[in-house]
Design a protein around this motif. Structure first.
Motif, PDB file in Angstrom:
ATOM      1  N   VAL A  22       0.851  -1.189   0.000  1.00 47.82           N
ATOM      2  CA  VAL A  22       0.000   0.000   0.000  1.00 47.82           C
ATOM      3  C   VAL A  22       0.888   1.240   0.000  1.00 47.82           C
ATOM      4  N   TYR A  23       0.555   2.194  -0.844  1.00 50.86           N
ATOM      5  CA  TYR A  23       1.267   3.457  -0.941  1.00 50.86           C
ATOM      6  C   TYR A  23       0.311   4.568  -0.531  1.00 50.86           C
ATOM      7  N   VAL A  24       0.696   5.369   0.453  1.00 53.79           N
ATOM      8  CA  VAL A  24      -0.090   6.520   0.885  1.00 53.79           C
ATOM      9  C   VAL A  24       0.737   7.757   0.577  1.00 53.79           C
ATOM     10  N   TYR A  25       0.121   8.728  -0.087  1.00 55.43           N
ATOM     11  CA  TYR A  25       0.849   9.903  -0.550  1.00 55.43           C
ATOM     12  C   TYR A  25      -0.095  11.093  -0.654  1.00 55.43           C
ATOM     13  N   PRO A  26       0.446  12.306  -0.682  1.00 60.96           N
ATOM     14  CA  PRO A  26      -0.413  13.483  -0.833  1.00 60.96           C
ATOM     15  C   PRO A  26      -0.885  13.631  -2.276  1.00 60.96           C
ATOM     16  N   LYS A  27      -2.091  14.154  -2.429  1.00 58.82           N
ATOM     17  CA  LYS A  27      -2.615  14.399  -3.773  1.00 58.82           C
ATOM     18  C   LYS A  27      -1.836  15.526  -4.457  1.00 58.82           C
ATOM     19  N   GLU A  28      -1.397  16.485  -3.668  1.00 57.44           N
ATOM     20  CA  GLU A  28      -0.600  17.611  -4.165  1.00 57.44           C
ATOM     21  C   GLU A  28       0.628  17.734  -3.280  1.00 57.44           C
ATOM     22  N   LEU A  29       1.694  18.286  -3.824  1.00 57.83           N
ATOM     23  CA  LEU A  29       2.907  18.486  -3.045  1.00 57.83           C
ATOM     24  C   LEU A  29       2.576  19.397  -1.863  1.00 57.83           C
ATOM     25  N   PRO A  30       2.853  18.966  -0.632  1.00 59.91           N
ATOM     26  CA  PRO A  30       2.530  19.795   0.539  1.00 59.91           C
ATOM     27  C   PRO A  30       3.253  21.135   0.510  1.00 59.91           C
ATOM     28  N   THR A  31       2.587  22.157   1.053  1.00 57.61           N
ATOM     29  CA  THR A  31       3.182  23.488   1.088  1.00 57.61           C
ATOM     30  C   THR A  31       4.319  23.556   2.107  1.00 57.61           C
ATOM     31  N   ARG A  32       4.297  22.704   3.087  1.00 52.92           N
ATOM     32  CA  ARG A  32       5.356  22.636   4.087  1.00 52.92           C
ATOM     33  C   ARG A  32       6.147  21.352   3.878  1.00 52.92           C
ATOM     34  N   ASN A  33       7.453  21.432   4.063  1.00 54.87           N
ATOM     35  CA  ASN A  33       8.278  20.235   3.971  1.00 54.87           C
ATOM     36  C   ASN A  33       8.023  19.410   5.228  1.00 54.87           C
ATOM     37  N   MET A  34       7.301  18.334   5.064  1.00 55.47           N
ATOM     38  CA  MET A  34       6.889  17.525   6.209  1.00 55.47           C
ATOM     39  C   MET A  34       7.717  16.258   6.369  1.00 55.47           C
ATOM     40  N   LEU A  35       8.742  16.079   5.573  1.00 55.06           N
ATOM     41  CA  LEU A  35       9.499  14.837   5.582  1.00 55.06           C
ATOM     42  C   LEU A  35      10.132  14.554   6.942  1.00 55.06           C
ATOM     43  N   ALA A  36      10.755  15.545   7.549  1.00 54.12           N
ATOM     44  CA  ALA A  36      11.393  15.334   8.856  1.00 54.12           C
ATOM     45  C   ALA A  36      10.355  14.942   9.901  1.00 54.12           C
ATOM     46  N   GLU A  37       9.214  15.608   9.883  1.00 51.12           N
ATOM     47  CA  GLU A  37       8.157  15.277  10.845  1.00 51.12           C
ATOM     48  C   GLU A  37       7.560  13.905  10.555  1.00 51.12           C
ATOM     49  N   LEU A  38       7.423  13.566   9.275  1.00 51.54           N
ATOM     50  CA  LEU A  38       6.895  12.258   8.905  1.00 51.54           C
ATOM     51  C   LEU A  38       7.833  11.145   9.362  1.00 51.54           C
ATOM     52  N   LEU A  39       9.115  11.350   9.187  1.00 56.96           N
ATOM     53  CA  LEU A  39      10.095  10.372   9.666  1.00 56.96           C
ATOM     54  C   LEU A  39      10.016  10.223  11.181  1.00 56.96           C
ATOM     55  N   ASP A  40       9.788  11.326  11.875  1.00 54.78           N
ATOM     56  CA  ASP A  40       9.663  11.270  13.331  1.00 54.78           C
ATOM     57  C   ASP A  40       8.406  10.509  13.741  1.00 54.78           C
ATOM     58  N   VAL A  41       7.281  10.806  13.098  1.00 56.72           N
ATOM     59  CA  VAL A  41       6.022  10.120  13.404  1.00 56.72           C
ATOM     60  C   VAL A  41       6.138   8.631  13.077  1.00 56.72           C
ATOM     61  N   ALA A  42       6.867   8.305  12.011  1.00 56.89           N
ATOM     62  CA  ALA A  42       7.040   6.908  11.580  1.00 56.89           C
ATOM     63  C   ALA A  42       8.192   6.215  12.307  1.00 56.89           C
ATOM     64  N   HIS A  43       8.765   6.891  13.309  1.00 56.29           N
ATOM     65  CA  HIS A  43       9.883   6.321  14.082  1.00 56.29           C
ATOM     66  C   HIS A  43      11.049   5.920  13.180  1.00 56.29           C
ATOM     67  N   ARG A  44      11.375   6.803  12.236  1.00 53.27           N
ATOM     68  CA  ARG A  44      12.505   6.616  11.307  1.00 53.27           C
ATOM     69  C   ARG A  44      12.367   5.359  10.440  1.00 53.27           C
ATOM     70  N   SER A  45      11.155   5.018  10.121  1.00 58.00           N
ATOM     71  CA  SER A  45      10.893   3.825   9.315  1.00 58.00           C
ATOM     72  C   SER A  45      11.499   3.955   7.924  1.00 58.00           C
ATOM     73  N   VAL A  46      12.022   2.836   7.423  1.00 61.60           N
ATOM     74  CA  VAL A  46      12.522   2.830   6.052  1.00 61.60           C
ATOM     75  C   VAL A  46      11.365   2.784   5.055  1.00 61.60           C
ATOM     76  N   ASN A  47      10.145   2.658   5.544  1.00 63.07           N
ATOM     77  CA  ASN A  47       8.977   2.654   4.669  1.00 63.07           C
ATOM     78  C   ASN A  47       8.492   4.060   4.318  1.00 63.07           C
ATOM     79  N   VAL A  48       9.195   5.063   4.790  1.00 63.97           N
ATOM     80  CA  VAL A  48       8.920   6.435   4.369  1.00 63.97           C
ATOM     81  C   VAL A  48       9.889   6.742   3.238  1.00 63.97           C
TER      82      VAL A  48
END
Length: 163
Positions: free
Chosen positions: A98-124
């Motif tokens: 399963v791939y979950v992604y934004p419909k449009e490129l987010p206005t804020r760079n959320m990658l660092a926060e996403l990695l934090d929420v995902a506990h540094r998962s390699v699935n991000v």
């Protein structure tokens, strides 16, 4: 001479008083990115639960209406009210990934926060249109393109869920 001193003092005071406002704006951007990452996590969990409950092998995407109908989205989630206008999309391939992604490129760079929420998962991962691949920012691992019909914006974060 005094004009130069006055201008220098005014510039220093302006910088001094602008610093808290700039720091506050930076914190607001971080909070917004964090909220987006959490929202993506809630959506991903709902999508995973849907696909687990409805074990199919066809390539398809589940809609927010289907997630709401099956009560896969939590009652408190703002995504329920947004419906199909929500920011996230998903796709499940025949292998069950399963791939979950934004419909449009987010206005804020959320990658660092996403990695934090995902506990540094390699699935991000981050989608790169140049070679139609996903790259894990932590270890630069390359994933094959999810074949979602080109719906992933270039540079967008993608959170992968494996079966």
């Amino acid at each position: 001479m005094w004009n130069i001193v006055v201008v220098a003092v005014m510039a220093a005071l302006t910088g001094f008083y602008m610093l808290p406002a700039e720091q506050s704006m930076s914190r607001n951007h971080e909070l917004e990115a964090r909220q987006m990452a959490i929202s993506m996590g809630v959506y991903r969990q709902a999508v995973r639960a849907y696909y687990t409950a409805n074990n199919g092998t066809l390539n398809y995407s589940v809609t927010v209406a289907e997630l709401n109908a099956g009560n896969f989205l939590p009652e408190w989630s703002h995504l329920r009210a947004l419906g199909e206008n929500g920011p996230w999309a998903n796709y499940r391939n025949a292998a069950g990934t399963v791939y979950v992604y934004p419909k449009e490129l987010p206005t804020r760079n959320m990658l660092a926060e996403l990695l934090d929420v995902a506990h540094r998962s390699v699935n991000v991962a981050v989608y790169r249109a140049a070679d139609s691949s996903l790259y894990s920012p932590g270890d630069n691992q390359r994933f094959p393109h999810p074949q979602t019909g080109g719906g992933i914006p270039d540079g967008a974060p993608v959170w992968i869920a494996t079966p």
